[in-house]
Design a protein around this motif. Structure first.
Motif, PDB file in Angstrom:
ATOM      1  N   PHE A  48      31.520  37.868  40.814  1.00 17.00           N
ATOM      2  CA  PHE A  48      32.651  38.676  40.373  1.00 17.00           C
ATOM      3  C   PHE A  48      33.505  39.065  41.578  1.00 17.00           C
ATOM      4  O   PHE A  48      32.982  39.460  42.624  1.00 17.00           O
ATOM      5  N   ASP A  49      34.811  38.963  41.401  1.00 15.79           N
ATOM      6  CA  ASP A  49      35.742  39.328  42.467  1.00 15.79           C
ATOM      7  C   ASP A  49      36.421  40.653  42.168  1.00 15.79           C
ATOM      8  O   ASP A  49      36.431  41.557  42.995  1.00 15.79           O
ATOM      9  N   GLY A  50      37.006  40.788  40.976  1.00 17.32           N
ATOM     10  CA  GLY A  50      37.705  42.012  40.621  1.00 17.32           C
ATOM     11  C   GLY A  50      37.273  42.511  39.261  1.00 17.32           C
ATOM     12  O   GLY A  50      36.860  41.729  38.404  1.00 17.32           O
ATOM     13  N   VAL A  51      37.377  43.821  39.064  1.00 18.63           N
ATOM     14  CA  VAL A  51      37.080  44.411  37.761  1.00 18.63           C
ATOM     15  C   VAL A  51      38.117  45.497  37.491  1.00 18.63           C
ATOM     16  O   VAL A  51      38.355  46.366  38.327  1.00 18.63           O
ATOM     17  N   SER A  52      38.748  45.411  36.337  1.00 16.72           N
ATOM     18  CA  SER A  52      39.714  46.417  35.899  1.00 16.72           C
ATOM     19  C   SER A  52      39.110  47.159  34.720  1.00 16.72           C
ATOM     20  O   SER A  52      38.638  46.538  33.759  1.00 16.72           O
ATOM     21  N   ASN A 225      44.347  49.291  28.277  1.00 21.11           N
ATOM     22  CA  ASN A 225      42.949  49.403  27.858  1.00 21.11           C
ATOM     23  C   ASN A 225      42.317  48.021  27.681  1.00 21.11           C
ATOM     24  O   ASN A 225      42.099  47.591  26.554  1.00 21.11           O
ATOM     25  N   PRO A 226      41.965  47.356  28.782  1.00 23.40           N
ATOM     26  CA  PRO A 226      42.224  47.703  30.184  1.00 23.40           C
ATOM     27  C   PRO A 226      43.508  47.038  30.665  1.00 23.40           C
ATOM     28  O   PRO A 226      44.080  46.203  29.968  1.00 23.40           O
ATOM     29  N   ALA A 227      43.942  47.392  31.873  1.00 25.88           N
ATOM     30  CA  ALA A 227      45.105  46.739  32.471  1.00 25.88           C
ATOM     31  C   ALA A 227      44.691  45.378  33.020  1.00 25.88           C
ATOM     32  O   ALA A 227      43.758  45.273  33.805  1.00 25.88           O
ATOM     33  N   LEU A 228      45.387  44.329  32.576  1.00 26.73           N
ATOM     34  CA  LEU A 228      45.081  42.980  33.050  1.00 26.73           C
ATOM     35  C   LEU A 228      45.904  42.592  34.274  1.00 26.73           C
ATOM     36  O   LEU A 228      45.482  41.758  35.077  1.00 26.73           O
TER      37      LEU A 228
END
Length: 367
Positions: A48-52, A225-228
């Protein structure tokens, strides 16, 4: 809790394939996401690199990032488990405290939960009470049991220095615009990090607005919800996996004031995500038709783990229930949903989308 043995999938090339995660909010239903993450962490062919994340999704994101930074995959699994057990032990974190009156069944017995008279009665009285008073009247000191839990389970320094980029969304009360907090900046500061996470979970009917750097904020679900978009513009992977817990469809017609208000909230909390999916689908269509240069526009590959059929059977009031039996039920549903998705689509990651945003989010549905 018994765990199934990990079944990693073969990966062509060298090393795991890297994806981004987008985690919805939805009160205690965020325990479903706990189950999804638990299963994904078992698969060492994924990284995993990013999580929003927003609201409960933001808490899952921050705890996941803390656990990964401190103890790797096993550390992340332990951190998520400890967090949700702390939520259950502390109770009332999402403003309800229904578990004090009506215990959820330790299974997916949806009918038993929905028809439990104690749960229904407590939810009704809670809503009536909240209609009479503003949060500052009921809670003039602004006490929030989530603060202590966040402080125990989230390490801002780990977010700033760890391997996972974290993006948290809250809604600015005065302007109605989204505010993005990132692990590279605001979430690395201890005070700002805790306040930002509290702001992202702040339902205005339950808690006073949370001030971050002097500005008041409400739940991020109103604007993302969530921001992409942070994952699109600020991370390298082209694969985004959405963990969706907020139902798009409820077959029953709400016919009481409480049911109508709850459904309006659900629709509102989905609207920002639908808007982003509309924009992504439009760009994908233009690229496919040769009207945009594919070299300038990222060819996103979208995926989704969800179990709308089962989660939609729980009434919206169940998002306030923090009973450990209910949270474990949701966790089990999340593990099963992730297992099913991996079995069907693991080979598609890095190659093609498995989510059609137009079909899922934009086309009219008939029931």
């Amino acid at each position: 809790m018994a765990r199934k043995p990990a079944r990693p999938f073969p990966q062509a090339g060298h090393g795991p394939v890297t994806i981004d995660l987008a985690l919805q909010g939805g009160g205690s239903h965020g325990a479903f996401t706990w189950g999804v993450l638990d299963r994904l962490l078992d698969d060492e062919s994924l990284s995993f690199d990013g999580v929003s994340g927003t609201s409960a999704g933001a808490l899952n994101a921050a705890v996941l990032a803390t656990g990964l930074a401190v103890g790797g995959r096993a550390g992340a699994q332990q951190a998520l488990s400890a967090f949700w057990h702390d939520v259950a032990a502390t109770g009332r974190c999402f403003g309800g405290g229904l578990s004090a009156f009506g215990r959820a069944p330790d299974s997916d017995d949806f009918t038993a939960w929905a028809t439990n008279p104690w749960v229904a009665g407590t939810a009704w009285w809670t809503q009536q009470w909240l209609r009479l008073f503003a949060p500052v009247q009921l809670n003039p000191t602004g006490m929030n049991p989530l603060r202590g839990i966040i402080e125990r389970h989230v390490r801002p320094q780990a977010l700033a220095q760890g391997p996972l980029q974290v993006f948290v969304t809250a809604t600015a009360v005065k302007t109605g615009q989204p505010r993005l907090f990132t692990s590279q900046r605001e979430l690395g500061d201890a005070r700002t990090c805790i306040d930002a996470l509290l702001a992202s979970t702040c339902l205005p009917t339950l808690f006073p607005a949370v001030r971050v750097e002097g500005e008041p904020y409400w739940d991020g679900g109103y604007t993302g919800n969530p921001a992409l978009w942070p994952l699109v513009y600020r991370t390298a992977p082209l694969d985004i996996l959405l963990v969706k817990i907020n139902p798009l469809v409820r077959p029953e017609l709400p016919d009481t004031a409480d049911e109508i208000a709850e459904r309006i909230n659900e629709i509102g909390f989905n609207s920002a995500l639908v808007g982003e999916m509309r924009a992504i689908a439009f760009v994908q269509k233009l690229v496919a038709e040769g009207l945009l240069d594919p070299g300038r526009y990222r060819g996103l590959r979208l995926h989704m783990v969800a179990d709308e059929d089962r989660l939609a059977r729980f009434p919206p009031a169940s998002k306030l229930d923090t009973d450990i039996g209910f949270l474990r039920t949701l966790h089990g549903l999340g593990v099963a949903a992730a297992e099913l998705w991996l079995t069907r689509h693991r080979g598609d990651i890095g190659h093609r989308s498995t989510l059609d945003p137009r079909k899922t989010f934009l086309e009219p549905r008939t029931l």
